[in-house]
Design a protein around this motif. Structure first.
Motif, PDB file in Angstrom:
ATOM      1  N   LEU A   1      38.540  80.690  40.266  1.00 20.59           N
ATOM      2  CA  LEU A   1      37.120  80.875  40.587  1.00 20.59           C
ATOM      3  C   LEU A   1      36.777  80.208  41.920  1.00 20.59           C
ATOM      4  O   LEU A   1      35.909  80.668  42.638  1.00 20.59           O
ATOM      5  N   ALA A   2      37.441  79.088  42.218  1.00 18.26           N
ATOM      6  CA  ALA A   2      37.222  78.418  43.499  1.00 18.26           C
ATOM      7  C   ALA A   2      38.511  77.711  43.877  1.00 18.26           C
ATOM      8  O   ALA A   2      39.094  76.999  43.063  1.00 18.26           O
ATOM      9  N   LYS A   3      38.956  77.947  45.120  1.00 21.13           N
ATOM     10  CA  LYS A   3      40.207  77.342  45.561  1.00 21.13           C
ATOM     11  C   LYS A   3      40.176  77.137  47.068  1.00 21.13           C
ATOM     12  O   LYS A   3      39.595  77.949  47.781  1.00 21.13           O
ATOM     13  N   SER A   4      40.783  76.072  47.511  1.00 24.59           N
ATOM     14  CA  SER A   4      40.808  75.817  48.947  1.00 24.59           C
ATOM     15  C   SER A   4      42.017  76.465  49.579  1.00 24.59           C
ATOM     16  O   SER A   4      43.111  76.416  49.026  1.00 24.59           O
ATOM     17  N   GLU A   5      41.786  77.066  50.728  1.00 25.19           N
ATOM     18  CA  GLU A   5      42.884  77.675  51.467  1.00 25.19           C
ATOM     19  C   GLU A   5      43.019  76.938  52.792  1.00 25.19           C
ATOM     20  O   GLU A   5      42.024  76.553  53.408  1.00 25.19           O
ATOM     21  N   LEU A   6      44.284  76.751  53.231  1.00 26.80           N
ATOM     22  CA  LEU A   6      44.517  76.092  54.516  1.00 26.80           C
ATOM     23  C   LEU A   6      44.013  77.004  55.618  1.00 26.80           C
ATOM     24  O   LEU A   6      44.418  78.160  55.712  1.00 26.80           O
ATOM     25  N   ALA A   7      43.120  76.483  56.412  1.00 24.11           N
ATOM     26  CA  ALA A   7      42.547  77.299  57.480  1.00 24.11           C
ATOM     27  C   ALA A   7      42.246  76.413  58.665  1.00 24.11           C
ATOM     28  O   ALA A   7      42.243  75.189  58.559  1.00 24.11           O
ATOM     29  N   VAL A   8      42.018  77.061  59.798  1.00 22.64           N
ATOM     30  CA  VAL A   8      41.776  76.317  61.033  1.00 22.64           C
ATOM     31  C   VAL A   8      40.617  76.938  61.796  1.00 22.64           C
ATOM     32  O   VAL A   8      40.290  78.102  61.609  1.00 22.64           O
ATOM     33  N   ASP A   9      40.004  76.112  62.622  1.00 21.20           N
ATOM     34  CA  ASP A   9      39.106  76.634  63.640  1.00 21.20           C
ATOM     35  C   ASP A   9      39.937  76.739  64.908  1.00 21.20           C
ATOM     36  O   ASP A   9      40.671  75.809  65.244  1.00 21.20           O
ATOM     37  N   VAL A  10      39.851  77.864  65.581  1.00 18.96           N
ATOM     38  CA  VAL A  10      40.646  78.064  66.792  1.00 18.96           C
ATOM     39  C   VAL A  10      39.791  77.670  67.994  1.00 18.96           C
ATOM     40  O   VAL A  10      38.695  78.189  68.182  1.00 18.96           O
ATOM     41  N   VAL A  11      40.303  76.718  68.772  1.00 16.98           N
ATOM     42  CA  VAL A  11      39.564  76.269  69.952  1.00 16.98           C
ATOM     43  C   VAL A  11      40.473  76.398  71.172  1.00 16.98           C
ATOM     44  O   VAL A  11      41.693  76.526  71.043  1.00 16.98           O
ATOM     45  N   CYS A  12      39.882  76.372  72.355  1.00 16.61           N
ATOM     46  CA  CYS A  12      40.710  76.382  73.554  1.00 16.61           C
ATOM     47  C   CYS A  12      40.157  75.387  74.563  1.00 16.61           C
ATOM     48  O   CYS A  12      39.019  74.955  74.456  1.00 16.61           O
ATOM     49  N   ASP A  13      41.003  75.033  75.522  1.00 22.85           N
ATOM     50  CA  ASP A  13      40.598  74.148  76.604  1.00 22.85           C
ATOM     51  C   ASP A  13      40.527  74.993  77.880  1.00 22.85           C
ATOM     52  O   ASP A  13      41.562  75.290  78.483  1.00 22.85           O
ATOM     53  N   PRO A  14      39.325  75.415  78.262  1.00 28.54           N
ATOM     54  CA  PRO A  14      39.211  76.325  79.416  1.00 28.54           C
ATOM     55  C   PRO A  14      39.796  75.735  80.697  1.00 28.54           C
ATOM     56  O   PRO A  14      40.265  76.502  81.550  1.00 28.54           O
ATOM     57  N   THR A  15      39.826  74.400  80.829  1.00 26.49           N
ATOM     58  CA  THR A  15      40.372  73.819  82.065  1.00 26.49           C
ATOM     59  C   THR A  15      41.871  74.069  82.158  1.00 26.49           C
ATOM     60  O   THR A  15      42.384  74.352  83.240  1.00 26.49           O
ATOM     61  N   GLN A  16      42.559  73.996  81.014  1.00 23.42           N
ATOM     62  CA  GLN A  16      44.001  74.272  81.044  1.00 23.42           C
ATOM     63  C   GLN A  16      44.274  75.720  81.412  1.00 23.42           C
ATOM     64  O   GLN A  16      45.254  76.030  82.091  1.00 23.42           O
TER      65      GLN A  16
ATOM     66  N   LYS B   1      55.655  82.399  73.159  1.00 25.58           N
ATOM     67  CA  LYS B   1      56.666  83.308  73.698  1.00 25.58           C
ATOM     68  C   LYS B   1      56.274  83.792  75.084  1.00 25.58           C
ATOM     69  O   LYS B   1      57.126  83.971  75.949  1.00 25.58           O
ATOM     70  N   GLN B   2      54.990  84.016  75.262  1.00 19.13           N
ATOM     71  CA  GLN B   2      54.529  84.491  76.576  1.00 19.13           C
ATOM     72  C   GLN B   2      54.212  83.345  77.525  1.00 19.13           C
ATOM     73  O   GLN B   2      53.625  83.568  78.577  1.00 19.13           O
ATOM     74  N   LYS B   3      54.558  82.129  77.077  1.00 15.21           N
ATOM     75  CA  LYS B   3      54.325  80.934  77.898  1.00 15.21           C
ATOM     76  C   LYS B   3      52.856  80.787  78.279  1.00 15.21           C
ATOM     77  O   LYS B   3      52.500  80.644  79.446  1.00 15.21           O
ATOM     78  N   LEU B   4      52.000  80.907  77.282  1.00 17.99           N
ATOM     79  CA  LEU B   4      50.563  80.742  77.495  1.00 17.99           C
ATOM     80  C   LEU B   4      50.124  79.500  76.728  1.00 17.99           C
ATOM     81  O   LEU B   4      50.531  79.300  75.578  1.00 17.99           O
ATOM     82  N   TYR B   5      49.327  78.682  77.382  1.00 21.31           N
ATOM     83  CA  TYR B   5      48.943  77.422  76.746  1.00 21.31           C
ATOM     84  C   TYR B   5      47.430  77.258  76.753  1.00 21.31           C
ATOM     85  O   TYR B   5      46.722  77.961  77.467  1.00 21.31           O
ATOM     86  N   GLY B   6      46.985  76.293  75.970  1.00 26.37           N
ATOM     87  CA  GLY B   6      45.570  75.928  76.023  1.00 26.37           C
ATOM     88  C   GLY B   6      44.771  76.341  74.802  1.00 26.37           C
ATOM     89  O   GLY B   6      43.580  76.098  74.735  1.00 26.37           O
ATOM     90  N   VAL B   7      45.441  76.958  73.812  1.00 25.69           N
ATOM     91  CA  VAL B   7      44.730  77.328  72.586  1.00 25.69           C
ATOM     92  C   VAL B   7      45.205  76.409  71.470  1.00 25.69           C
ATOM     93  O   VAL B   7      46.408  76.249  71.256  1.00 25.69           O
ATOM     94  N   TYR B   8      44.268  75.807  70.777  1.00 20.86           N
ATOM     95  CA  TYR B   8      44.618  74.802  69.757  1.00 20.86           C
ATOM     96  C   TYR B   8      43.940  75.096  68.421  1.00 20.86           C
ATOM     97  O   TYR B   8      43.072  75.957  68.324  1.00 20.86           O
ATOM     98  N   ARG B   9      44.350  74.314  67.438  1.00 27.14           N
ATOM     99  CA  ARG B   9      43.761  74.464  66.099  1.00 27.14           C
ATOM    100  C   ARG B   9      43.082  73.172  65.699  1.00 27.14           C
ATOM    101  O   ARG B   9      43.482  72.082  66.121  1.00 27.14           O
TER     102      ARG B   9
END
Lengths: 625, 212
Positions: free
Chosen positions: A112-127, A191-199
């Motif tokens: 009826l109620a259960k917690s699921e592992l989840a994230v907020d996706v954030v990024c660092d625009p300066t990077q 894989k595409q060598k892209l950085y700056g996105v975090y959880r």
């Protein structure tokens, strides 16, 4: 003598450095010793210039110790705290490990109620801006945005805007993304060598049953705190304790063999409810249909195993989806069954009759002359059907729902006796069911005789669905009252059960009085409704109620509260269903707006829980004399 | 005798008594080479040890990453499963398949083999109150459509009847006109006046569709 000599010789040869001495002895034992000695002696090479080398070693060691001492003084003597703080800051890392919140399931383990592992996706625009500079030929923002769209969906231009947000190092791209989805996305970026996105870890609470039992389960606010329903009531146990990991980080990740202290999180306690999802969802359909058809303000239904007090279904309409609580209609958020008081009306006559039967004042066949009206205080009590003087049995009075007859019979008990019975039935006090927001209803111990007359048929007292339902269940259950309960069990994260405090069952009326009440109530189904409230193969007993509704806005009677309670089977009372419809428009009689729904629910519930088929035909008792 | 039995003093080993071969001295070069070798072996051993630890550490980090990834995957799959097995989803699917809640249930006594209760199949007419809003709307719509069809039919009939009546009236008028022309035939006139009603009935009946 020889032995002695050998002993002596071996002793002497051991202390000798000469190999020749040992070979002369001739015994095998001595030869072995001699060989070992030969081996030793070969390695024993005396040093040529001992003194010079000693000096050399001494200088070396002294120099080393001086350096050590100097460094020690530098670290500990000059400014030890600053160095310690710097070291701790650069090496030691603390990480809080959130505890997984406990799960709420129904009696069959359906979630009826259960917690699921989840994230907020954030990024660092300066990077991201840095990368843009570094790779002038690539369109970094478009590449990242494409990956985000592929994994999360959403609009490309919105992502682009967030990725290039100005004057910030934290831009929230998307909330409540399952952790596994983020990981897949993150691997693609890598894989595409892209950085700056975090959880940012933020578990989400899942309510797979959606609106089912929503107002009972409750919900959590945006900070992850349980603020309504069971999520609120059980929050201390559901929450668990967060863990902590302290480790040391070097420039290349964790420092191996360094301090690594892990205090694992303690997950919250899991709760299993007495609810049955199958029944609950069908009862909810019935209540929703009833409310839709009657245009009522709300409806609430209780389905209960009267032998144990376990609530199988506690349905209401309107209800809401806990996952969408922000969009929910505030009027749907209350749990009507525990938080709304109403005058129960004629259903309450069952309790009056049960009290009278227990006090030995009536049997189902007690003869009563029922006049067209009676005076009570400065008012007159009349019946719905406006009859003349009729002769009814107590059974007939209940079945035809005669207010006059019930009042006359109830006058056999004085006020204190009557109030005492009602208190025994649990009226005027909280039942203690594990649902927040329960109210006590209203039972006036100092009621006047006129009020007592009206209380006999369910006016001038108020109850909640759970309270009246539990009292009726006690009357039907051979006179044993089981405090209603919604929690079946609780299990700690280590697998150990948590003891749920249980309230004692208690006898409220005798078994004989219970049987008499069932006898009278069966006539409601067989005679009064002419079998319309009945179902094949199971003998049912029941009672309708149509009470005037107290309108809180004017404090006057306005509209109706219609209800029906029914139990099956008469031979073996097991399952009771009680439905209350508040303020129906148009048709308002309990027999029309509540009874058919209760009947259908019982028709489904009785075989579901394996209640034995009735062996006898439904009985029609004498109503007149 | 006593001199024989008396313990003889131990002969002390004299360094000078050692053979000349064992008396050779280690040159400085060999000594430094030896120390250097020991140092090299020690350093190399330490290097191996460190490399090993780093390797294990990296492996541990990988395994940790894998474990967390699997835990997250499990969480996502479990959430999916919970959603799919919830009563909300199941009842919706059942509804789409046209399933209705069972009203007839039979009991099988395994000892006697006797079946009691009802063993009929469920029908759409069972448990009318336990319906989703969609089902109820669909049923209400079907009912309303049936009613509309019936009304349209009734209206059509009425219209047809009215048309027939008008036609009959027109015919009657024509006849009446004709009759008026032949005013002189008094006996024939009275006979024909009763005809229009019969005609209207006859013309209305064929508009009723069979099976309605």
């Amino acid at each position: 003598m020889k032995e002695d000599e050998t002993g002596r010789r071996s002793h002497s040869s051991r202390s000798s450095h000469s190999s020749r001495t040992s070979t002369q002895t001739g015994t095998s034992r001595l030869r072995a010793t001699g060989e070992r000695k030969t081996y030793n002696s070969r390695l024993r090479v005396p040093l040529a210039e001992t003194r010079g080398r000693h000096t050399f070693a001494l200088i070396l060691i002294t120099a080393f110790l001086v350096v050590c001492a100097g460094r020690l003084f530098h670290l500990q003597g000059l400014d030890p705290d600053a160095y310690a703080a710097e070291a701790a800051a650069s090496a030691s890392r603390d990480r809080t490990i959130p505890a997984i919140r406990g799960t709420i399931t129904d009696r069959n383990g359906v979630v009826l109620a259960k917690s699921e592992l989840a994230v907020d996706v954030v990024c660092d625009p300066t990077q991201i801006a840095d990368q843009k500079q570094k790779w002038a030929k690539r369109d970094i923002v478009a590449e990242i945005s494409a990956v985000l769209v592929r994994h999360f969906g959403g609009a490309d231009d919105e992502y682009r805007e967030l990725l290039t947000a100005a004057d910030t190092r934290r831009s929230v791209l998307r909330k409540a993304v399952p952790a596994a989805t983020f990981r897949a996305m993150s691997e693609d970026l890598y894989k595409q060598k892209l950085y700056g996105v975090y959880r940012e870890n933020r578990p989400i609470r899942q309510y797979p049953a959606k609106t089912m039992a929503g107002s009972l389960i409750g919900f959590m606010d945006h900070q992850g705190q349980g603020v309504a329903g069971l999520e609120y009531l059980l929050k201390d146990q559901l929450e668990g304790k967060p863990g902590k990991e302290t480790f040391e980080m070097g420039p290349y990740g964790r420092i191996p063999l360094s301090t690594d202290v892990l205090i694992p999180p303690t997950p919250g306690t899991d709760f299993q409810l007495t609810l049955d999802s199958d029944l609950q969802s069908n009862v909810e359909l019935a209540v929703a249909t009833a409310v839709r058809n009657s245009g009522a303000d709300w409806g609430a239904a209780l389905a209960m195993n009267i032998k144990t007090g376990e609530i199988y279904a506690l349905a209401q309409a309107p209800t809401y989806d806990p996952a969408q609580f922000a969009q929910a209609d505030p009027k749907s958020m209350a749990n009507f069954a525990v938080s709304q008081a109403y005058e129960p009306g004629s259903v309450h006559k069952l309790l009056t009759m049960a009290a009278l039967a227990d006090a030995g004042k009536i049997t189902p066949d007690t003869h009563v002359v029922v006049p067209p009206a009676i005076v009570s205080g400065d008012a007159r009590i009349t019946d719905e059907d406006g009859h003349g003087e009729i002769r009814l049995t107590a059974r007939g009075i209940l079945s035809r729902s005669s207010n006059i007859g019930t009042t006359l019979l109830a006058r056999n008990l004085d006020r204190d006796q009557y109030v005492e019975y009602m208190k025994k039935f649990g009226l005027g006090a909280k039942t203690g069911v594990e649902i927040p927001g329960e109210i006590a209803g209203f039972l006036d111990s100092g009621m006047t005789d006129a009020m007592k007359d009206r209380a006999a048929f369910g006016q001038s007292i108020s109850t909640t669905v759970i309270q009246e339902g539990a009292a009726l269940a006690g009357v039907f259950n051979g006179g044993m009252y089981n405090p209603p309960t919604i929690i079946k069990s609780a299990t700690r994260s280590d697998g150990k059960p948590v003891i749920i405090p249980r309230r004692e069952s208690r006898r409220i009326i005798s078994k004989a009085a219970s049987d008499m009440t069932l006898d009278m109530a069966e006539n409601v189904v067989t005679v009064e409704s002419q079998g319309f409230f009945g179902i094949p193969n199971f003998r049912l007993a029941g009672k309708t109620g149509t009470a005037q509704r107290v309108d809180p806005s004017c404090g006057c009677y306005k509209g109706y509260v219609s209800s029906y309670a029914s139990v099956g089977t008469v031979e073996d009372p097991s399952i009771m269903v009680y439905l209350v419809i508040n303020n129906p428009k148009g048709e308002f009689m309990g027999a029309k707006v509540a009874a058919p729904y209760v009947r259908d629910v019982l028709r489904m519930a009785l075989p579901k829980y394996g209640v034995a088929l009735s062996t006898q035909q439904p009985r029609k008792g004498e109503e007149e004399w | 005798m006593s001199a024989l039995l008396a313990p003889q003093p131990l002969r002390r080993p004299a360094v000078s008594a050692a053979p000349a071969a064992a008396q050779r001295k280690m040159s400085g070069l060999v000594f430094y080479a030896l120390v250097g070798l020991m140092l090299a072996v020690g350093m190399f051993g330490l290097l191996l040890f460190n490399t090993h630890i780093q390797e294990r550490s990296a492996e541990l980090a990988n395994k940790r990453y894998e474990a967390v990834a699997l835990i997250e995957k499990e969480s996502a799959l479990q959430a999916d499963l919970d959603a799919k097995s919830s009563s909300a989803t199941l009842s919706k699917k059942a509804d789409e398949l046209g399933l209705v809640p069972p009203a007839h249930v039979g009991y099988l006594n395994v000892e006697t083999g006797v079946v009691s209760g009802e063993t009929k199949a469920a029908t759409a007419a069972d448990l009318k109150t336990i319906r989703t809003e969609r089902q109820q709307m669909a049923e209400a719509k079907a009912k309303a459509e049936a009613k509309a069809v019936a009304e349209a039919k009734a209206a059509g009939e009425a219209k047809a009847a009215a048309e027939a009546k008008a036609k009959a009236a027109a015919e009657a008028k024509m006849k009446a006109d004709a009759q008026a022309q032949a005013k002189t035939d008094g006996a024939a006139q009275i006979k024909t006046e009763t005809n229009p009603h019969q005609l209207a009935q006859a013309s209305a009946n064929p508009t009723v569709q069979p099976g309605d």
